[in-house]
Scaffold this motif. Structure first.
Motif, PDB file in Angstrom:
ATOM      1  N   PRO A 180       0.842  -1.199   0.000  1.00 33.69           N
ATOM      2  CA  PRO A 180       0.000   0.000   0.000  1.00 33.69           C
ATOM      3  C   PRO A 180       0.876   1.248   0.000  1.00 33.69           C
ATOM      4  CG  PRO A 180      -0.576  -1.477   1.826  1.00 33.69           C
ATOM      5  CD  PRO A 180       0.698  -1.956   1.261  1.00 33.69           C
ATOM      6  N   SER A 181       0.290   2.349  -0.453  1.00 37.53           N
ATOM      7  CA  SER A 181       1.066   3.573  -0.572  1.00 37.53           C
ATOM      8  C   SER A 181       1.101   4.316   0.754  1.00 37.53           C
ATOM      9  CB  SER A 181       0.455   4.452  -1.657  1.00 37.53           C
ATOM     10  OG  SER A 181      -0.758   5.011  -1.184  1.00 37.53           O
ATOM     11  N   ASN A 182       2.072   5.182   0.817  1.00 35.78           N
ATOM     12  CA  ASN A 182       2.290   6.017   1.976  1.00 35.78           C
ATOM     13  C   ASN A 182       1.914   7.447   1.590  1.00 35.78           C
ATOM     14  OD1 ASN A 182       3.423   7.001   4.412  1.00 35.78           O
ATOM     15  ND2 ASN A 182       5.329   7.477   3.346  1.00 35.78           N
ATOM     16  N   PRO A 183       1.041   8.104   2.287  1.00 40.53           N
ATOM     17  CA  PRO A 183       0.349   7.730   3.510  1.00 40.53           C
ATOM     18  C   PRO A 183      -1.122   7.357   3.299  1.00 40.53           C
ATOM     19  CG  PRO A 183       0.312  10.095   3.266  1.00 40.53           C
ATOM     20  CD  PRO A 183       0.894   9.536   1.990  1.00 40.53           C
ATOM     21  N   LEU A 184      -1.548   7.198   2.031  1.00 41.56           N
ATOM     22  CA  LEU A 184      -2.991   7.060   1.789  1.00 41.56           C
ATOM     23  C   LEU A 184      -3.463   5.609   1.728  1.00 41.56           C
ATOM     24  CD1 LEU A 184      -3.373  10.022  -0.706  1.00 41.56           C
ATOM     25  CD2 LEU A 184      -4.301   9.879   1.610  1.00 41.56           C
ATOM     26  N   LEU A 185      -2.518   4.655   1.827  1.00 43.09           N
ATOM     27  CA  LEU A 185      -2.886   3.242   1.851  1.00 43.09           C
ATOM     28  C   LEU A 185      -3.715   2.845   0.638  1.00 43.09           C
ATOM     29  CD1 LEU A 185      -1.858   1.609   4.389  1.00 43.09           C
ATOM     30  CD2 LEU A 185      -2.157   4.023   4.917  1.00 43.09           C
ATOM     31  N   ARG A 186      -3.281   3.385  -0.518  1.00 38.81           N
ATOM     32  CA  ARG A 186      -3.911   2.961  -1.765  1.00 38.81           C
ATOM     33  C   ARG A 186      -3.142   1.756  -2.285  1.00 38.81           C
ATOM     34  NH1 ARG A 186      -4.080   8.902  -4.336  1.00 38.81           N
ATOM     35  NH2 ARG A 186      -5.943   9.685  -3.275  1.00 38.81           N
ATOM     36  N   LEU A 187      -3.847   0.863  -2.947  1.00 33.52           N
ATOM     37  CA  LEU A 187      -3.202  -0.360  -3.419  1.00 33.52           C
ATOM     38  C   LEU A 187      -2.981  -0.312  -4.926  1.00 33.52           C
ATOM     39  CD1 LEU A 187      -5.051  -3.224  -1.525  1.00 33.52           C
ATOM     40  CD2 LEU A 187      -3.420  -1.563  -0.686  1.00 33.52           C
ATOM     41  N   LEU A 188      -1.970  -1.051  -5.346  1.00 31.29           N
ATOM     42  CA  LEU A 188      -1.729  -1.254  -6.764  1.00 31.29           C
ATOM     43  C   LEU A 188      -1.889  -2.731  -7.060  1.00 31.29           C
ATOM     44  CD1 LEU A 188       1.453   0.968  -7.163  1.00 31.29           C
ATOM     45  CD2 LEU A 188      -0.924   1.552  -7.714  1.00 31.29           C
ATOM     46  N   ASP A 189      -2.409  -3.022  -8.244  1.00 28.02           N
ATOM     47  CA  ASP A 189      -2.610  -4.408  -8.656  1.00 28.02           C
ATOM     48  C   ASP A 189      -1.295  -4.936  -9.248  1.00 28.02           C
ATOM     49  OD1 ASP A 189      -3.222  -6.767  -9.982  1.00 28.02           O
ATOM     50  OD2 ASP A 189      -5.248  -6.096 -10.513  1.00 28.02           O
ATOM     51  N   LEU A 190      -0.578  -5.702  -8.452  1.00 29.30           N
ATOM     52  CA  LEU A 190       0.768  -6.131  -8.863  1.00 29.30           C
ATOM     53  C   LEU A 190       0.739  -7.084 -10.046  1.00 29.30           C
ATOM     54  CD1 LEU A 190       2.475  -6.589  -5.372  1.00 29.30           C
ATOM     55  CD2 LEU A 190       2.675  -4.671  -6.977  1.00 29.30           C
TER      56      LEU A 190
END
Ligand SMILES: *Cc1c(COP(=O)(O)O)cnc(C)c1O
Length: 420
Positions: A180-190
């Motif tokens: 997840p991203s910092n700081p928004l906790l968004r996800l990427l589809d790996l």
């Protein structure tokens, strides 16, 4: 009866030199091969820690030396100079490679030097895709490389796969992912990103600092490289700065180049710090589960509080990518962020000052809870426009949820929110 240490540490040229990491004591010979198939707890406890061949020490000794004596002309015991390689560092590198399921790792002096090693795989003039809400230090490093090394960089909303495809150039050589991203906790589809990377023969690099291999295994989704700030969860005790880069099992070629780069750039980690990170690995599985249990409880509490506008935590079913989190991750982790409804600097300061168990500070992943205001701390080097575009508002608060008692942490947040 004790043998004289001096005789054992000075093998003559007729002695067989036992390479470090060779099973040397009862029982150990049976463990080595089994570790790859063992559970993550067993892996964490035993990763990188075959007994030292010198005396069978169960914990790896700290080989606090710059140089190693040759056994004979053209004959070393496998190590010559610590910038290049060191037995204590080799233990940690083996351990992290095992936990990630890669073929080999290099350990570096910081997460940022790990990023530097990765970027040095690229030729001048290469193009890199990077999430717009990447870690602030990664952004700084990429911008530096753009100015001084002719690297081309595109920052984009990487969850938008159409935007990723549209941003590709003939010279795109790397997709940098952080999830997840910092700081928004968004996800990427790996899995999707690895498909795109493979289609143009680019490398997919995943910064796995937020979840650790206990909760996310990027190689399972096709990543070529995994990087870590081991300063965070892998070490876990806020007393080391360190980094690691792991190459996928089928990418021995990259592993070789990473080792050469770590030696060439002089980014390798000190033996003592490696020892500390290795010590952290032994409890990684327990810590991650406890961080997560506390984070889930706090996320639920915050989501129900009237002073809170929004909670960003992939473990909440309200998180827009909760389904992806369930599919891609083995756990939700110990990081969350939320927005205060009253985002005036006075209100935010009042909230931060009222907290007792959350220490205000940068970093994350330690046993103690930390709180940060990304806009004025980790992401202060972004321009206000880029921050706004990335969705990092002034009222955004990031928590690194520690291992204190849940009830104490909730009570602390409650009283601080009531200062409003
Ligand atoms: C901390 C961090 C880094 C940088 O690591 P350092 O060890 O501080 O150099 C990189 N990526 C992420 C996601 C981090 O949290």
């Amino acid at each position: 009866m004790h043998k004289s240490p001096s005789r054992r540490t000075r093998p003559t040229s007729s002695m067989t030199v036992v390479p470090p990491g060779t099973p040397s004591a009862m029982g150990w010979a049976h463990r080595d091969g089994g570790l790859v198939a063992a559970g993550s707890g067993t892996q964490c406890v035993h990763a990188g820690t075959l007994p030292d061949p010198a005396y069978g020490s169960v914990t790896p000794p700290i080989y606090q030396t710059s140089t190693f004596a040759y056994m004979d002309v053209l004959t070393s015991a496998g190590f010559e100079y610590t910038r290049t390689s060191n037995p204590t560092r080799a233990c940690l590198e083996d351990g992290i490679a095992l936990l990630e399921g890669g073929c080999a790792a290099v350990c570096t002096s910081s997460g940022m030097s790990a990023a530097l090693v990765v970027l040095n795989l690229l030729e001048a003039g290469s193009h890199v895709l990077c999430p717009i809400d990447c870690y602030g230090g990664t952004f700084r490093t990429l911008e530096h490389a753009r100015r001084t090394c002719g690297l081309e960089v595109t920052y984009l909303e990487m969850a938008d796969l159409e935007a990723v495809r549209a941003a590709l150039r003939p010279n795109t050589r790397m997709i940098w992912a952080e999830t997840p991203s910092n700081p928004l906790l968004r996800l990427l589809d790996l899995k999707a990103l690895s498909g795109i990377a493979k289609s143009i023969d680019a490398l997919l690099v995943v910064d796995n600092s937020f979840l650790s291999p206990v909760f996310q295994r990027p190689f399972a989704w096709g990543a070529d490289l995994v990087m870590h700030s081991t300063s965070k969860y892998l070490n876990g005790h806020s007393d080391v700065i360190g980094g690691a880069v792991v190459a996928a099992r089928e990418r021995e070629d990259l592993a070789q180049r990473l080792a050469t780069l770590n030696k060439t750039l002089g980014t390798s980690q000190s033996p003592h710090d490696c020892f500390l990170v290795l010590r952290g690995l032994k409890t990684l599985h327990l810590r991650m589960k406890a961080h997560e249990a506390n984070a889930i409880a706090l996320a639920k509490f915050l989501a129900g509080h009237p002073a809170v506008a929004v909670v960003n935590y992939p473990g909440l079913s309200s998180h827009p990518q909760h389904t992806l989190a369930r599919r891609q991750q083995l756990g939700f982790g110990g990081m969350l962020s939320f927005e205060l409804k009253n985002s005036s600097s006075v209100a935010v300061s009042r909230f931060l000052r009222a907290l007792r168990w959350f220490t205000m500070g940068e970093s994350l992943g330690g046993v103690e809870s930390l709180v940060a205001q990304p806009a004025t701390m980790s992401h202060a080097s972004m321009t206000p426009e880029i921050r706004a575009h990335a969705g990092i508002r002034d009222g955004l608060i990031r928590l690194s949820v520690g291992l204190e008692d849940q009830a104490d942490l909730i009570e602390d947040l409650q009283q601080a929110l009531e200062q409003e």
